[in-house]
Design a protein around this motif. Structure first.
Motif, PDB file in Angstrom:
ATOM      1  N   ARG A  15      41.462  47.885  30.403  1.00  0.00           N
ATOM      2  CA  ARG A  15      42.642  47.375  31.081  1.00  0.00           C
ATOM      3  C   ARG A  15      43.420  46.518  30.094  1.00  0.00           C
ATOM      4  O   ARG A  15      42.883  46.078  29.080  1.00  0.00           O
ATOM      5  CB  ARG A  15      42.225  46.554  32.306  1.00  0.00           C
ATOM      6  N   GLU A  16      44.695  46.267  30.419  1.00  0.00           N
ATOM      7  CA  GLU A  16      45.559  45.570  29.460  1.00  0.00           C
ATOM      8  C   GLU A  16      45.763  44.092  29.791  1.00  0.00           C
ATOM      9  O   GLU A  16      46.594  43.439  29.153  1.00  0.00           O
ATOM     10  CB  GLU A  16      46.905  46.287  29.366  1.00  0.00           C
ATOM     11  N   SER A  17      45.030  43.570  30.743  1.00  0.00           N
ATOM     12  CA  SER A  17      45.113  42.129  30.983  1.00  0.00           C
ATOM     13  C   SER A  17      44.542  41.397  29.774  1.00  0.00           C
ATOM     14  O   SER A  17      43.764  41.951  28.993  1.00  0.00           O
ATOM     15  CB  SER A  17      44.331  41.744  32.243  1.00  0.00           C
ATOM     16  N   THR A  44      46.679  50.730  32.350  1.00  0.00           N
ATOM     17  CA  THR A  44      46.948  49.960  33.567  1.00  0.00           C
ATOM     18  C   THR A  44      46.300  50.682  34.738  1.00  0.00           C
ATOM     19  O   THR A  44      46.540  51.872  34.943  1.00  0.00           O
ATOM     20  CB  THR A  44      48.460  49.819  33.814  1.00  0.00           C
ATOM     21  N   THR A  45      45.470  49.981  35.489  1.00  0.00           N
ATOM     22  CA  THR A  45      44.759  50.607  36.605  1.00  0.00           C
ATOM     23  C   THR A  45      45.468  50.313  37.923  1.00  0.00           C
ATOM     24  O   THR A  45      46.326  49.447  38.019  1.00  0.00           O
ATOM     25  CB  THR A  45      43.315  50.093  36.694  1.00  0.00           C
ATOM     26  N   LYS A  46      45.066  51.052  38.965  1.00  0.00           N
ATOM     27  CA  LYS A  46      45.639  50.800  40.293  1.00  0.00           C
ATOM     28  C   LYS A  46      45.356  49.387  40.756  1.00  0.00           C
ATOM     29  O   LYS A  46      46.169  48.763  41.431  1.00  0.00           O
ATOM     30  CB  LYS A  46      45.047  51.807  41.293  1.00  0.00           C
ATOM     31  N   ASP A  48      45.336  46.819  38.992  1.00  0.00           N
ATOM     32  CA  ASP A  48      46.307  45.933  38.353  1.00  0.00           C
ATOM     33  C   ASP A  48      47.692  46.067  38.979  1.00  0.00           C
ATOM     34  O   ASP A  48      48.499  45.141  38.936  1.00  0.00           O
ATOM     35  CB  ASP A  48      46.414  46.252  36.850  1.00  0.00           C
ATOM     36  N   GLN A  49      47.972  47.251  39.549  1.00  0.00           N
ATOM     37  CA  GLN A  49      49.314  47.523  40.061  1.00  0.00           C
ATOM     38  C   GLN A  49      49.515  47.023  41.487  1.00  0.00           C
ATOM     39  O   GLN A  49      50.606  46.585  41.840  1.00  0.00           O
ATOM     40  CB  GLN A  49      49.587  49.036  40.005  1.00  0.00           C
ATOM     41  N   ASN A 153      46.181  38.886  37.524  1.00  0.00           N
ATOM     42  CA  ASN A 153      45.273  38.572  36.428  1.00  0.00           C
ATOM     43  C   ASN A 153      45.141  37.054  36.296  1.00  0.00           C
ATOM     44  O   ASN A 153      45.780  36.290  37.013  1.00  0.00           O
ATOM     45  CB  ASN A 153      45.717  39.248  35.120  1.00  0.00           C
TER      46      ASN A 153
END
Length: 312
Positions: A15-17, A44-46, A48-49, A153
């Motif tokens: 993930r991009e956090s 980016t995962t769901k 995160d969205q 995040n």
């Protein structure tokens, strides 16, 4: 050099956090130090969205790992680094947990700009968390508090706190420490008061189960006492049908070959008291650790805890 120890070219799905990238870069540096070529594939995962609803209402913590598993399946990446408390109790067929690394601080942290600890909060103060586990444990400590959802995040959660949306928030101490934000911690909760989630503070590395070369390459990064401990914790949750939709805590401590395992289950509607269970046993294998977890789950049920079916 034997074939088993030959350098590999490895792509890590992450993930991009900021915290997820720290974790992936940590593993990257350890593997590079062992001679492997390692790159990152940010995704980016769901999970995160979707930030306007609690995880328990939109599919559970598996939303944070599904896209990473697709990248492994398609060969775009070879390993995925996860916060173990975000990993579903049952991995999909064809995937394996190849490595559990040494645990950071597993405790929960009390974070507030104005108050030094939970006891100092005024009557009816607003505390942010989207964890059902934290909610029931906070309710047990301070029934007067107003618990409000908190998603996003780590940086987003801290920003919402600093904007005054909450009097305090509760976060995993491990994430704050890993990002150099330990100064934000006003107090850490003793596990006896706020029992951590299964796997909290530990990193797990997932691979395709047929990649024995990767499993061998990751073996030196594993920390067996942590692995045994979190296996027991996760077994409690698995036996209870656990997901993030269940207010369940499980925390083990490993001392001298003996694993002490504590668990707690709560009713989100506060209609029933907390159910607690504890036991200890000598543990040297994953099977023994999981058997201890299963036994604790049976004790929770005997005490009135209700199991649940995992979310699809």
């Amino acid at each position: 050099m034997s074939l088993q120890n030959a350098p590999l070219s490895i792509v890590i799905a992450t993930r991009e956090s900021r915290l997820a990238l720290w974790q992936a870069e940590h593993v990257q540096s350890l593997l590079r130090a062992r001679g492997h070529q390692v790159e990152l594939l940010g995704m980016t995962t769901k999970g995160d969205q979707i930030l306007d609803r609690s995880l328990s209402k939109v599919g559970g913590k598996g939303l944070f790992v599904k896209e990473l598993e697709v990248a492994l399946e398609e060969g775009r990446a070879h390993i995925a680094v996860h916060s173990l408390k975000d990993v579903p109790m049952e991995l999909p067929e064809g995937f394996a947990l190849a490595c559990v690394m040494e645990r950071e601080d597993p405790r929960d942290a009390f974070v507030s700009p104005h108050y030094p600890n939970i006891d100092a909060l005024p009557q009816g103060a607003v505390v942010g968390t989207s964890s059902l586990r934290r909610q029931v444990l906070l309710q047990a400590l301070r029934p007067d508090l107003k618990i409000e959802p908190l998603r996003g995040n780590l940086d987003t959660r801290l920003r919402k706190l600093d904007e005054g949306q909450y009097d305090a928030i509760v976060l995993a101490a491990a994430g704050l420490k890993r990002l150099g934000l330990e100064s934000r911690i006003r107090a850490t909760f003793a596990p006896a008061a706020m029992l951590p989630a299964a796997g909290q503070g530990a990193l797990g590395i997932e691979v395709r189960s047929n990649r024995q070369d990767l499993i061998d390459a990751l073996a030196p990064l594993a920390h067996q006492p942590t692995w045994l401990t979190v296996a027991a914790e996760r077994a409690v949750s698995r036996a209870m049908g656990g997901s993030c939709s269940m207010p369940l805590a499980a925390h083990g401590t490993f001392t001298g070959g003996v694993l002490q395992l504590d668990a707690a289950w709560g009713d989100v509607d506060a209609q029933a008291p907390l159910v607690r269970a504890a036991a200890s046993a000598p543990v040297t294998t994953l099977a023994q650790a999981e058997a201890l977890g299963d036994a604790i789950a049976q004790r929770l049920r005997a005490g009135g805890a209700r199991g649940a079916e995992p979310l699809n």
